[in-house]
Write a protein that holds these residues in place. Sequence first.
Motif, PDB file in Angstrom:
ATOM      1  N   TYR A  20      58.695  40.509  36.580  1.00 47.27           N
ATOM      2  CA  TYR A  20      59.266  40.937  35.308  1.00 47.27           C
ATOM      3  C   TYR A  20      59.764  39.685  34.591  1.00 47.27           C
ATOM      4  O   TYR A  20      59.909  38.631  35.203  1.00 47.27           O
ATOM      5  CB  TYR A  20      60.443  41.891  35.528  1.00 47.27           C
ATOM      6  CG  TYR A  20      60.051  43.257  36.032  1.00 47.27           C
ATOM      7  CD1 TYR A  20      59.590  43.436  37.331  1.00 47.27           C
ATOM      8  CD2 TYR A  20      60.149  44.377  35.209  1.00 47.27           C
ATOM      9  CE1 TYR A  20      59.231  44.701  37.798  1.00 47.27           C
ATOM     10  CE2 TYR A  20      59.800  45.642  35.668  1.00 47.27           C
ATOM     11  CZ  TYR A  20      59.345  45.782  36.956  1.00 47.27           C
ATOM     12  OH  TYR A  20      58.998  47.031  37.411  1.00 47.27           O
ATOM     13  N   ARG A  21      60.030  39.816  33.322  1.00 48.14           N
ATOM     14  CA  ARG A  21      60.628  38.704  32.595  1.00 48.14           C
ATOM     15  C   ARG A  21      61.608  39.224  31.557  1.00 48.14           C
ATOM     16  O   ARG A  21      61.499  40.349  31.080  1.00 48.14           O
ATOM     17  CB  ARG A  21      59.553  37.840  31.935  1.00 48.14           C
ATOM     18  CG  ARG A  21      58.810  38.510  30.786  1.00 48.14           C
ATOM     19  CD  ARG A  21      57.687  37.593  30.292  1.00 48.14           C
ATOM     20  NE  ARG A  21      56.937  38.207  29.192  1.00 48.14           N
ATOM     21  CZ  ARG A  21      55.839  37.674  28.667  1.00 48.14           C
ATOM     22  NH1 ARG A  21      55.343  36.527  29.147  1.00 48.14           N
ATOM     23  NH2 ARG A  21      55.224  38.276  27.666  1.00 48.14           N
ATOM     24  N   GLN A  22      62.552  38.354  31.229  1.00 42.18           N
ATOM     25  CA  GLN A  22      63.539  38.688  30.211  1.00 42.18           C
ATOM     26  C   GLN A  22      63.760  37.487  29.323  1.00 42.18           C
ATOM     27  O   GLN A  22      64.236  36.450  29.786  1.00 42.18           O
ATOM     28  CB  GLN A  22      64.851  39.140  30.843  1.00 42.18           C
ATOM     29  CG  GLN A  22      65.854  39.670  29.834  1.00 42.18           C
ATOM     30  CD  GLN A  22      66.998  40.401  30.500  1.00 42.18           C
ATOM     31  OE1 GLN A  22      67.237  40.268  31.696  1.00 42.18           O
ATOM     32  NE2 GLN A  22      67.717  41.210  29.731  1.00 42.18           N
ATOM     33  N   LYS A  69      66.338  39.969  24.568  1.00 38.39           N
ATOM     34  CA  LYS A  69      65.377  41.055  24.747  1.00 38.39           C
ATOM     35  C   LYS A  69      65.591  41.746  26.084  1.00 38.39           C
ATOM     36  O   LYS A  69      66.240  41.226  26.977  1.00 38.39           O
ATOM     37  CB  LYS A  69      63.948  40.523  24.652  1.00 38.39           C
ATOM     38  CG  LYS A  69      63.592  39.975  23.288  1.00 38.39           C
ATOM     39  CD  LYS A  69      62.117  39.634  23.210  1.00 38.39           C
ATOM     40  CE  LYS A  69      61.733  39.161  21.813  1.00 38.39           C
ATOM     41  NZ  LYS A  69      60.274  38.839  21.730  1.00 38.39           N
ATOM     42  N   GLN A  70      65.003  42.941  26.201  1.00 36.10           N
ATOM     43  CA  GLN A  70      65.098  43.668  27.449  1.00 36.10           C
ATOM     44  C   GLN A  70      64.118  43.115  28.473  1.00 36.10           C
ATOM     45  O   GLN A  70      63.105  42.506  28.121  1.00 36.10           O
ATOM     46  CB  GLN A  70      64.793  45.151  27.203  1.00 36.10           C
ATOM     47  CG  GLN A  70      65.876  45.881  26.423  1.00 36.10           C
ATOM     48  CD  GLN A  70      65.627  47.368  26.360  1.00 36.10           C
ATOM     49  OE1 GLN A  70      64.486  47.819  26.410  1.00 36.10           O
ATOM     50  NE2 GLN A  70      66.690  48.150  26.254  1.00 36.10           N
ATOM     51  N   ARG A  71      64.436  43.342  29.723  1.00 35.92           N
ATOM     52  CA  ARG A  71      63.535  42.938  30.789  1.00 35.92           C
ATOM     53  C   ARG A  71      62.263  43.784  30.715  1.00 35.92           C
ATOM     54  O   ARG A  71      62.322  44.994  30.498  1.00 35.92           O
ATOM     55  CB  ARG A  71      64.210  43.118  32.149  1.00 35.92           C
ATOM     56  CG  ARG A  71      63.480  42.478  33.296  1.00 35.92           C
ATOM     57  CD  ARG A  71      64.304  42.522  34.583  1.00 35.92           C
ATOM     58  NE  ARG A  71      65.543  41.765  34.457  1.00 35.92           N
ATOM     59  CZ  ARG A  71      66.367  41.518  35.470  1.00 35.92           C
ATOM     60  NH1 ARG A  71      66.069  41.971  36.687  1.00 35.92           N
ATOM     61  NH2 ARG A  71      67.479  40.837  35.285  1.00 35.92           N
ATOM     62  N   GLU A  72      61.132  43.127  30.894  1.00 35.31           N
ATOM     63  CA  GLU A  72      59.854  43.824  30.810  1.00 35.31           C
ATOM     64  C   GLU A  72      58.962  43.473  31.987  1.00 35.31           C
ATOM     65  O   GLU A  72      59.062  42.381  32.557  1.00 35.31           O
ATOM     66  CB  GLU A  72      59.130  43.464  29.507  1.00 35.31           C
ATOM     67  CG  GLU A  72      58.771  42.002  29.375  1.00 35.31           C
ATOM     68  CD  GLU A  72      57.981  41.692  28.105  1.00 35.31           C
ATOM     69  OE1 GLU A  72      57.693  42.617  27.332  1.00 35.31           O
ATOM     70  OE2 GLU A  72      57.653  40.497  27.916  1.00 35.31           O
ATOM     71  N   ALA A 113      60.934  32.754  29.096  1.00 37.01           N
ATOM     72  CA  ALA A 113      61.804  33.800  29.620  1.00 37.01           C
ATOM     73  C   ALA A 113      62.252  33.415  31.032  1.00 37.01           C
ATOM     74  O   ALA A 113      61.723  32.470  31.624  1.00 37.01           O
ATOM     75  CB  ALA A 113      61.075  35.147  29.675  1.00 37.01           C
ATOM     76  N   TYR A 135      61.880  34.674  34.633  1.00 34.06           N
ATOM     77  CA  TYR A 135      60.939  35.521  35.356  1.00 34.06           C
ATOM     78  C   TYR A 135      61.579  35.953  36.671  1.00 34.06           C
ATOM     79  O   TYR A 135      62.062  35.119  37.440  1.00 34.06           O
ATOM     80  CB  TYR A 135      59.637  34.769  35.613  1.00 34.06           C
ATOM     81  CG  TYR A 135      58.779  34.680  34.371  1.00 34.06           C
ATOM     82  CD1 TYR A 135      59.166  33.876  33.298  1.00 34.06           C
ATOM     83  CD2 TYR A 135      57.604  35.419  34.252  1.00 34.06           C
ATOM     84  CE1 TYR A 135      58.391  33.818  32.145  1.00 34.06           C
ATOM     85  CE2 TYR A 135      56.826  35.354  33.107  1.00 34.06           C
ATOM     86  CZ  TYR A 135      57.237  34.556  32.064  1.00 34.06           C
ATOM     87  OH  TYR A 135      56.469  34.495  30.920  1.00 34.06           O
ATOM     88  N   TYR A 136      61.540  37.265  36.904  1.00 28.69           N
ATOM     89  CA  TYR A 136      62.148  37.850  38.085  1.00 28.69           C
ATOM     90  C   TYR A 136      61.096  38.497  38.966  1.00 28.69           C
ATOM     91  O   TYR A 136      60.192  39.177  38.474  1.00 28.69           O
ATOM     92  CB  TYR A 136      63.168  38.915  37.694  1.00 28.69           C
ATOM     93  CG  TYR A 136      64.351  38.419  36.913  1.00 28.69           C
ATOM     94  CD1 TYR A 136      64.318  38.396  35.519  1.00 28.69           C
ATOM     95  CD2 TYR A 136      65.505  37.978  37.555  1.00 28.69           C
ATOM     96  CE1 TYR A 136      65.403  37.936  34.789  1.00 28.69           C
ATOM     97  CE2 TYR A 136      66.601  37.528  36.827  1.00 28.69           C
ATOM     98  CZ  TYR A 136      66.536  37.516  35.452  1.00 28.69           C
ATOM     99  OH  TYR A 136      67.627  37.060  34.727  1.00 28.69           O
TER     100      TYR A 136
END
Length: 120
Positions: A37-39, A43-46, A91, A93-94
């Motif tokens: 995911y990235r944020q 912005k919201q995490r996507e 972003a 990145y998770y």
Amino acid sequence: QVQLVESGGGSVQAGGSLRLSCAASGSIFGINAMGWYRQAPGKQRESVAGFTRGGRSNYADSVKGRFTISRDNAKNTVYLQMNSLKPEDTAVYYCNADLRLSSGSYANYWGKGTLVTVSS
């Protein structure tokens, strides 16, 4: 203690490449699903890319054709190869994983994140 550890973030110019890694460690019996995911700031995490329980990969439309997710099951590691990077890819990145633990229970984990900065 189960943890996800990301690595590979950094700064790159537009058009460049980076490879992220996420390794799951601890009392893990198996991995049901794992992905990235990235944020971006403000912005919201996507969701970016991931492997489903059935082993299929999926990608956000914004990264299709540029990013590739892969995994090494023996190492409990997932990778994200990012090519043709754009400034809008900037972003944190998770890594996220649905894990089956050695205890038999299931749990969802997040990594602490790794920063990717793409300059124009």
